[in-house]
Structures are given as structure tokens and as C-alpha cells.
Motif scaffolding. Structure first.
Motif, PDB file in Angstrom:
ATOM      1  N   ALA A 174      -3.075   2.909   1.580  1.00 47.72           N
ATOM      2  CA  ALA A 174      -3.267   2.825   0.134  1.00 47.72           C
ATOM      3  C   ALA A 174      -3.927   4.095  -0.391  1.00 47.72           C
ATOM      4  O   ALA A 174      -3.542   4.622  -1.434  1.00 47.72           O
ATOM      5  CB  ALA A 174      -4.095   1.596  -0.222  1.00 47.72           C
ATOM      6  N   GLN A 175      -4.906   4.593   0.345  1.00 44.50           N
ATOM      7  CA  GLN A 175      -5.575   5.828  -0.062  1.00 44.50           C
ATOM      8  C   GLN A 175      -4.605   7.004  -0.046  1.00 44.50           C
ATOM      9  O   GLN A 175      -4.615   7.838  -0.942  1.00 44.50           O
ATOM     10  CB  GLN A 175      -6.772   6.123   0.845  1.00 44.50           C
ATOM     11  CG  GLN A 175      -7.571   7.337   0.414  1.00 44.50           C
ATOM     12  CD  GLN A 175      -8.122   7.193  -0.989  1.00 44.50           C
ATOM     13  OE1 GLN A 175      -8.806   6.221  -1.294  1.00 44.50           O
ATOM     14  NE2 GLN A 175      -7.832   8.134  -1.860  1.00 44.50           N
ATOM     15  N   LYS A 176      -3.761   7.051   0.967  1.00 49.15           N
ATOM     16  CA  LYS A 176      -2.769   8.126   1.062  1.00 49.15           C
ATOM     17  C   LYS A 176      -1.774   8.066  -0.102  1.00 49.15           C
ATOM     18  O   LYS A 176      -1.451   9.085  -0.714  1.00 49.15           O
ATOM     19  CB  LYS A 176      -2.033   8.019   2.406  1.00 49.15           C
ATOM     20  CG  LYS A 176      -1.190   9.206   2.753  1.00 49.15           C
ATOM     21  CD  LYS A 176      -0.657   9.065   4.172  1.00 49.15           C
ATOM     22  CE  LYS A 176      -0.022  10.337   4.646  1.00 49.15           C
ATOM     23  NZ  LYS A 176       0.426  10.244   6.034  1.00 49.15           N
ATOM     24  N   ALA A 180       0.812  -1.217   0.000  1.00 50.44           N
ATOM     25  CA  ALA A 180       0.000   0.000   0.000  1.00 50.44           C
ATOM     26  C   ALA A 180       0.847   1.269   0.000  1.00 50.44           C
ATOM     27  O   ALA A 180       0.382   2.314  -0.459  1.00 50.44           O
ATOM     28  CB  ALA A 180      -0.946   0.001   1.198  1.00 50.44           C
ATOM     29  N   THR A 227      -7.353  -0.008  -1.166  1.00 48.87           N
ATOM     30  CA  THR A 227      -8.138   0.962  -0.398  1.00 48.87           C
ATOM     31  C   THR A 227      -9.374   0.306   0.224  1.00 48.87           C
ATOM     32  O   THR A 227      -9.983   0.879   1.131  1.00 48.87           O
ATOM     33  CB  THR A 227      -8.590   2.173  -1.255  1.00 48.87           C
ATOM     34  OG1 THR A 227      -9.449   1.722  -2.306  1.00 48.87           O
ATOM     35  CG2 THR A 227      -7.398   2.934  -1.804  1.00 48.87           C
ATOM     36  N   ASP A 228      -9.713  -0.891  -0.231  1.00 51.22           N
ATOM     37  CA  ASP A 228     -10.835  -1.651   0.340  1.00 51.22           C
ATOM     38  C   ASP A 228     -10.364  -2.791   1.235  1.00 51.22           C
ATOM     39  O   ASP A 228     -11.138  -3.696   1.544  1.00 51.22           O
ATOM     40  CB  ASP A 228     -11.706  -2.217  -0.787  1.00 51.22           C
ATOM     41  CG  ASP A 228     -12.448  -1.135  -1.542  1.00 51.22           C
ATOM     42  OD1 ASP A 228     -12.809  -0.116  -0.918  1.00 51.22           O
ATOM     43  OD2 ASP A 228     -12.661  -1.296  -2.756  1.00 51.22           O
ATOM     44  N   LEU A 265      -5.818   0.930  -5.708  1.00 54.43           N
ATOM     45  CA  LEU A 265      -7.256   1.114  -5.532  1.00 54.43           C
ATOM     46  C   LEU A 265      -7.879  -0.104  -4.868  1.00 54.43           C
ATOM     47  O   LEU A 265      -8.739   0.024  -3.984  1.00 54.43           O
ATOM     48  CB  LEU A 265      -7.905   1.393  -6.888  1.00 54.43           C
ATOM     49  CG  LEU A 265      -9.308   1.951  -6.887  1.00 54.43           C
ATOM     50  CD1 LEU A 265      -9.390   3.240  -6.086  1.00 54.43           C
ATOM     51  CD2 LEU A 265      -9.770   2.183  -8.308  1.00 54.43           C
ATOM     52  N   ARG A 316     -11.032   9.780  -8.978  1.00 54.88           N
ATOM     53  CA  ARG A 316     -10.760   8.390  -9.332  1.00 54.88           C
ATOM     54  C   ARG A 316     -11.129   8.063 -10.768  1.00 54.88           C
ATOM     55  O   ARG A 316     -10.531   7.199 -11.385  1.00 54.88           O
ATOM     56  CB  ARG A 316     -11.505   7.434  -8.405  1.00 54.88           C
ATOM     57  CG  ARG A 316     -10.897   7.336  -7.056  1.00 54.88           C
ATOM     58  CD  ARG A 316     -11.583   6.260  -6.269  1.00 54.88           C
ATOM     59  NE  ARG A 316     -10.918   6.079  -4.999  1.00 54.88           N
ATOM     60  CZ  ARG A 316     -11.296   5.217  -4.108  1.00 54.88           C
ATOM     61  NH1 ARG A 316     -12.332   4.452  -4.323  1.00 54.88           N
ATOM     62  NH2 ARG A 316     -10.639   5.112  -2.979  1.00 54.88           N
ATOM     63  N   ALA A 340      -5.831   0.004   4.272  1.00 55.57           N
ATOM     64  CA  ALA A 340      -6.734   0.764   3.405  1.00 55.57           C
ATOM     65  C   ALA A 340      -6.398   2.253   3.425  1.00 55.57           C
ATOM     66  O   ALA A 340      -6.337   2.905   2.373  1.00 55.57           O
ATOM     67  CB  ALA A 340      -8.177   0.537   3.834  1.00 55.57           C
ATOM     68  N   GLN A 341      -6.131   2.784   4.631  1.00 53.58           N
ATOM     69  CA  GLN A 341      -5.808   4.206   4.758  1.00 53.58           C
ATOM     70  C   GLN A 341      -4.476   4.523   4.079  1.00 53.58           C
ATOM     71  O   GLN A 341      -4.338   5.541   3.414  1.00 53.58           O
ATOM     72  CB  GLN A 341      -5.766   4.598   6.229  1.00 53.58           C
ATOM     73  CG  GLN A 341      -5.498   6.067   6.460  1.00 53.58           C
ATOM     74  CD  GLN A 341      -5.478   6.424   7.942  1.00 53.58           C
ATOM     75  OE1 GLN A 341      -5.300   5.568   8.801  1.00 53.58           O
ATOM     76  NE2 GLN A 341      -5.665   7.694   8.238  1.00 53.58           N
ATOM     77  N   LEU A 361      -2.260   6.638  -3.025  1.00 53.80           N
ATOM     78  CA  LEU A 361      -3.009   6.957  -4.235  1.00 53.80           C
ATOM     79  C   LEU A 361      -3.240   8.461  -4.348  1.00 53.80           C
ATOM     80  O   LEU A 361      -3.067   9.045  -5.429  1.00 53.80           O
ATOM     81  CB  LEU A 361      -4.340   6.202  -4.207  1.00 53.80           C
ATOM     82  CG  LEU A 361      -5.111   6.061  -5.495  1.00 53.80           C
ATOM     83  CD1 LEU A 361      -4.261   5.457  -6.598  1.00 53.80           C
ATOM     84  CD2 LEU A 361      -6.333   5.193  -5.253  1.00 53.80           C
ATOM     85  N   SER A 362      -3.580   9.107  -3.254  1.00 51.19           N
ATOM     86  CA  SER A 362      -3.791  10.562  -3.262  1.00 51.19           C
ATOM     87  C   SER A 362      -2.514  11.306  -3.640  1.00 51.19           C
ATOM     88  O   SER A 362      -2.557  12.266  -4.415  1.00 51.19           O
ATOM     89  CB  SER A 362      -4.276  11.042  -1.893  1.00 51.19           C
ATOM     90  OG  SER A 362      -5.552  10.537  -1.610  1.00 51.19           O
TER      91      SER A 362
END
Length: 107
Positions: free
Chosen positions: A84-86, A59, A73-74, A70, A102, A81-82, A88-89
Motif C-alpha cells: 500500500a505504501q509503495k 493495496a 499502510t497500517d 493510506l 501525506r 502495508a508495504q 501510494l508513493s
């Protein structure tokens, strides 16, 4: 210790990495996930590894394809998940996109 050294080697072949991906030591599997020679289909398998430490390492990998980030993130683990979102952002910001954009991802 030898398995970790081999998995970290930048010249190791994908066939060896495939064997090491099933190693019982999570640090070896993390090294496999971080190796530039690891085939993408093997990375996809590692996304479902039971170790949240391995999934967290994936991640935070900025070289991971966006579609795989992505998926993370799930993840069932909120820290994975957090993270991975960071990641990705940050990738979206580097590309000049808003973090919520997205639909513009290359997935």
C-alpha cells in the motif's frame, strides 16, 4: 466458476457485487474489489477482509482512493502495508509530490 465470471463482468450491477463480496472464494472477492462498479462503501468493507491476499490486491490497486490506500499502510500484514505504501508513493510521484508528503493527500 460462475461467480468469478460474474464478478469479473464489467457490466455487473452493484447489488450483485454486494452479494458476491461475501462469497467464500477469495478470488471472487478479489474480482469484486477490482470491478469498477463496486461501490466505495463496499470497498471499505473489503479493506477489513480476513484474507491478506484480498487486502494485498486492494493495496496494489492504483484506482483506489488515496485515503483507503493510506488505511492499508497500517495493515497488520507487513506485505499488505508495504505494498500500500509503495502504491501510494507511486501515486504521489505521478502527481509530482514527494512520497513523504501525506499532508497534501486528498483524504
Amino acid at each position: 466458476a460462475w461467480a468469478l465470471s460474474v464478478a469479473d463482468c464489467p457490466d455487473v450491477c452493484p447489488e450483485v457485487l454486494r452479494k458476491l463480496a461475501a462469497h467464500n472464494d477469495v478470488d471472487v472477492r478479489i474480482a469484486v474489489a477490482d470491478n469498477k462498479n463496486t461501490p466505495i462503501d463496499l470497498i471499505e468493507v473489503l479493506l477489513d477482509d480476513f484474507s491478506c491476499d484480498l487486502r494485498f490486491a486492494l493495496a496494489e490497486n492504483h484506482n483506489l482512493p488515496e485515503k483507503l490506500l493510506l488505511r492499508l499502510t497500517d495493515d497488520e500484514n507487513p506485505y499488505v502495508a508495504q505494498r500500500a505504501q509503495k502504491t501510494l508513493s507511486r501515486l504521489l510521484l505521478v502527481r509530482g509530490l514527494e512520497p513523504g508528503a501525506r499532508m497534501h493527500l486528498n483524504v
